[in-house]
Enzyme design. Structure first.
Site, PDB file in Angstrom:
ATOM      1  N   LEU A 187      52.616  50.114  31.555  1.00  0.00           N
ATOM      2  CA  LEU A 187      52.940  48.898  30.796  1.00  0.00           C
ATOM      3  C   LEU A 187      54.132  48.152  31.397  1.00  0.00           C
ATOM      4  O   LEU A 187      54.302  46.958  31.154  1.00  0.00           O
ATOM      5  CB  LEU A 187      53.238  49.240  29.335  1.00  0.00           C
ATOM      6  CG  LEU A 187      52.012  49.488  28.461  1.00  0.00           C
ATOM      7  CD1 LEU A 187      52.431  49.834  27.050  1.00  0.00           C
ATOM      8  CD2 LEU A 187      51.099  48.252  28.425  1.00  0.00           C
ATOM      9  N   ASP A 239      49.939  41.894  38.858  1.00  0.00           N
ATOM     10  CA  ASP A 239      50.596  42.823  39.779  1.00  0.00           C
ATOM     11  C   ASP A 239      49.835  42.939  41.106  1.00  0.00           C
ATOM     12  O   ASP A 239      48.611  42.835  41.134  1.00  0.00           O
ATOM     13  CB  ASP A 239      50.691  44.200  39.094  1.00  0.00           C
ATOM     14  CG  ASP A 239      51.678  45.111  39.793  1.00  0.00           C
ATOM     15  OD1 ASP A 239      52.517  44.609  40.570  1.00  0.00           O
ATOM     16  OD2 ASP A 239      51.609  46.339  39.565  1.00  0.00           O
ATOM     17  N   ASN A 272      62.764  43.175  37.630  1.00  0.00           N
ATOM     18  CA  ASN A 272      62.507  42.529  38.922  1.00  0.00           C
ATOM     19  C   ASN A 272      63.763  41.957  39.581  1.00  0.00           C
ATOM     20  O   ASN A 272      63.769  41.677  40.778  1.00  0.00           O
ATOM     21  CB  ASN A 272      61.412  41.451  38.796  1.00  0.00           C
ATOM     22  CG  ASN A 272      60.025  42.010  38.555  1.00  0.00           C
ATOM     23  OD1 ASN A 272      59.171  41.381  37.932  1.00  0.00           O
ATOM     24  ND2 ASN A 272      59.765  43.216  39.051  1.00  0.00           N
ATOM     25  N   GLY A 327      52.720  41.821  46.462  1.00  0.00           N
ATOM     26  CA  GLY A 327      53.365  42.367  47.661  1.00  0.00           C
ATOM     27  C   GLY A 327      52.359  43.124  48.515  1.00  0.00           C
ATOM     28  O   GLY A 327      52.251  42.906  49.732  1.00  0.00           O
ATOM     29  N   ARG A 328      51.579  44.005  47.864  1.00  0.00           N
ATOM     30  CA  ARG A 328      50.596  44.803  48.619  1.00  0.00           C
ATOM     31  C   ARG A 328      49.506  43.920  49.215  1.00  0.00           C
ATOM     32  O   ARG A 328      49.052  44.151  50.330  1.00  0.00           O
ATOM     33  CB  ARG A 328      49.976  45.874  47.698  1.00  0.00           C
ATOM     34  CG  ARG A 328      50.829  47.112  47.586  1.00  0.00           C
ATOM     35  CD  ARG A 328      50.413  47.960  46.423  1.00  0.00           C
ATOM     36  NE  ARG A 328      50.828  47.361  45.153  1.00  0.00           N
ATOM     37  CZ  ARG A 328      50.378  47.758  43.966  1.00  0.00           C
ATOM     38  NH1 ARG A 328      49.488  48.702  43.891  1.00  0.00           N
ATOM     39  NH2 ARG A 328      50.825  47.179  42.865  1.00  0.00           N
ATOM     40  N   HIS A 332      53.353  36.251  46.926  1.00  0.00           N
ATOM     41  CA  HIS A 332      53.741  35.544  45.692  1.00  0.00           C
ATOM     42  C   HIS A 332      53.165  34.125  45.675  1.00  0.00           C
ATOM     43  O   HIS A 332      52.781  33.628  44.622  1.00  0.00           O
ATOM     44  CB  HIS A 332      55.263  35.527  45.544  1.00  0.00           C
ATOM     45  CG  HIS A 332      55.838  36.908  45.349  1.00  0.00           C
ATOM     46  ND1 HIS A 332      55.358  37.761  44.390  1.00  0.00           N
ATOM     47  CD2 HIS A 332      56.824  37.589  46.004  1.00  0.00           C
ATOM     48  CE1 HIS A 332      56.027  38.917  44.460  1.00  0.00           C
ATOM     49  NE2 HIS A 332      56.912  38.828  45.440  1.00  0.00           N
ATOM     50  N   GLU A 339      43.179  46.312  23.606  1.00  0.00           N
ATOM     51  CA  GLU A 339      42.316  47.017  24.547  1.00  0.00           C
ATOM     52  C   GLU A 339      42.948  46.832  25.927  1.00  0.00           C
ATOM     53  O   GLU A 339      43.412  45.728  26.260  1.00  0.00           O
ATOM     54  CB  GLU A 339      40.912  46.391  24.569  1.00  0.00           C
ATOM     55  CG  GLU A 339      40.096  46.632  23.324  1.00  0.00           C
ATOM     56  CD  GLU A 339      39.694  48.099  23.150  1.00  0.00           C
ATOM     57  OE1 GLU A 339      39.647  48.854  24.139  1.00  0.00           O
ATOM     58  OE2 GLU A 339      39.443  48.479  22.002  1.00  0.00           O
TER      59      GLU A 339
HETATM   60  C1  IPE Z   1      53.683  41.200  41.064  1.00  0.00           C
HETATM   61  O1  IPE Z   1      53.439  41.657  42.343  1.00  0.00           O
HETATM   62  C2  IPE Z   1      54.609  40.013  41.026  1.00  0.00           C
HETATM   63  C3  IPE Z   1      55.940  40.297  40.471  1.00  0.00           C
HETATM   64  C4  IPE Z   1      56.341  41.434  39.982  1.00  0.00           C
HETATM   65  C5  IPE Z   1      56.863  39.186  40.486  1.00  0.00           C
HETATM   66  P1  IPE Z   1      54.423  42.688  43.041  1.00  0.00           P
HETATM   67  O2  IPE Z   1      55.497  41.907  43.730  1.00  0.00           O
HETATM   68  O3  IPE Z   1      54.911  43.705  42.077  1.00  0.00           O
HETATM   69  O4  IPE Z   1      53.494  43.347  44.131  1.00  0.00           O
HETATM   70  P2  IPE Z   1      53.375  44.897  44.476  1.00  0.00           P
HETATM   71  O5  IPE Z   1      53.123  45.606  43.175  1.00  0.00           O
HETATM   72  O6  IPE Z   1      54.676  45.299  45.087  1.00  0.00           O
HETATM   73  O7  IPE Z   1      52.236  44.978  45.415  1.00  0.00           O
HETATM   74  C1  IPE Z   2      55.223  44.340  36.457  1.00  0.00           C
HETATM   75  O1  IPE Z   2      55.027  44.567  37.796  1.00  0.00           O
HETATM   76  C2  IPE Z   2      55.854  43.016  36.244  1.00  0.00           C
HETATM   77  C3  IPE Z   2      55.044  41.857  36.613  1.00  0.00           C
HETATM   78  C4  IPE Z   2      53.768  41.870  36.848  1.00  0.00           C
HETATM   79  C5  IPE Z   2      55.773  40.639  36.681  1.00  0.00           C
HETATM   80  P1  IPE Z   2      56.062  45.402  38.664  1.00  0.00           P
HETATM   81  O2  IPE Z   2      55.471  45.587  39.986  1.00  0.00           O
HETATM   82  O3  IPE Z   2      57.408  44.772  38.611  1.00  0.00           O
HETATM   83  O4  IPE Z   2      56.155  46.772  37.850  1.00  0.00           O
HETATM   84  P2  IPE Z   2      56.421  48.253  38.349  1.00  0.00           P
HETATM   85  O5  IPE Z   2      57.745  48.211  39.044  1.00  0.00           O
HETATM   86  O6  IPE Z   2      55.312  48.597  39.274  1.00  0.00           O
HETATM   87  O7  IPE Z   2      56.415  49.085  37.107  1.00  0.00           O
HETATM   88 MG    MG Z   3      54.209  45.507  41.437  1.00  0.00          MG
END
Ligand code: IPE
Ligand code: IPE
Ligand code: MG
Length: 249
Positions: free
Chosen positions: A205, A35, A83, A38-39, A52, A217
């Site tokens: 989760l 995760d 997603n 994007g940030r 990504h 864990e």
């Molecule tokens: C995880 O990074 C990748 C996917 C969910 C495909 P995010 O795209 O969720 O990035 P943030 O959490 O918005 O920073």
């Molecule tokens: C969880 O991340 C899914 C993946 C890492 C692929 P998300 O960024 O989609 O989850 P939420 O929306 O923060 O719960």
């Molecule tokens: Mg995310």
């Protein structure tokens, strides 16, 4: 600068590696919620899709060092059932990365390292080209005897459970048991993960391996997924080991 940070990571990883007792408790199966792509990008003034792409590079490196650490199973949460609600351009960009990742070169490297590929989740929702690429990766690595990498795509823990219950009830004429249920989960055949890692500082989760992680864990880091590295991985392993030793003493 890049070389310096690479060297620091390598040095940190080596130091942490030496602190681990390799004959002590270690997970066979590590599950990672990748995760924060994007940030990572927006903080650098880049579009989310650049995050990504960087995330895909971090994933490639992670597979390498998990293989070197002789892990048996690695499950990577790459795309959740939720997603699909993201903007179409972002979803398309993520799917394109599956094509970019599963090239002949990658498959060659996976085969050289005896790594087996599997996909968990409802892959039927992807377009035929993407499905073909996934099937090919599974097919060409099917005889490998080393680490198994499960890519969780269009995966949701609740759908996993409901699907397993449905097939169990139909195939077992209504009889219910833990073994019969587990053998119908997407992860059937893999031991449950003993260590679950989530990057980016979030502590949810998000539907990941809801049943399977019952005894896992949990380990969290504030680092965004593209910044995940070997040193952080060994730190997670080390802390896992300390917790297990404490629990058994
Ligand atoms: C995880 O990074 C990748 C996917 C969910 C495909 P995010 O795209 O969720 O990035 P943030 O959490 O918005 O920073
Ligand atoms: C969880 O991340 C899914 C993946 C890492 C692929 P998300 O960024 O989609 O989850 P939420 O929306 O923060 O719960
Ligand atoms: Mg995310």
């Amino acid at each position: 600068m890049l070389l310096w940070s690479k060297w620091k990571t390598r040095y940190g990883a080596e130091r942490l590696k030496r602190r681990i007792d390799w004959s002590g408790p270690l997970p066979q199966h590590v599950a990672i919620m990748m995760d924060g792509n994007g940030r990572w990008a927006t903080r650098r003034g880049l579009p989310r899709t650049a995050g990504h792409v960087a995330g895909m590079h971090a994933m490639r490196e992670t597979i390498r060092f998990c293989h070197q650490a002789q892990l048996r199973y690695l499950t990577l949460y790459a795309f959740s059932t939720e997603n699909w609600k993201r903007p179409k351009e972002e979803v398309d960009a993520i799917i394109r990365l599956v094509h970019e990742f599963m090239t002949e070169r990658t498959l060659g490297e996976l085969n050289r390292n005896q790594i087996k590929v599997s996909f968990i989740g409802d892959t039927a929702k992807f377009d035929p080209d993407t499905r073909r690429i996934m099937e090919q990766a599974v097919h060409v690595t099917r005889f490998n005897m080393g680490m198994t990498v499960n890519f969780a795509v269009n995966y949701g823990g609740r759908s996993d459970i409901v699907r397993a219950v449905k097939t169990m009830v139909t195939e077992e004429n209504g009889s219910v048991s833990i073994d019969a249920f587990e053998s119908r989960l997407y992860t059937s055949g893999c031991p449950n993960p003993e260590l679950l890692i989530r990057t980016s500082g979030e502590k949810r989760l998000s539907g990941f391996l809801l049943w399977q992680s019952a005894q896992a864990e949990l380990w969290f880091t504030d680092e965004m997924w593209p910044s995940f590295n070997e040193a952080l991985f060994y730190q997670a392993l080390y802390e896992y080991q300390c917790r297990k030793v404490r629990a058994n003493s």
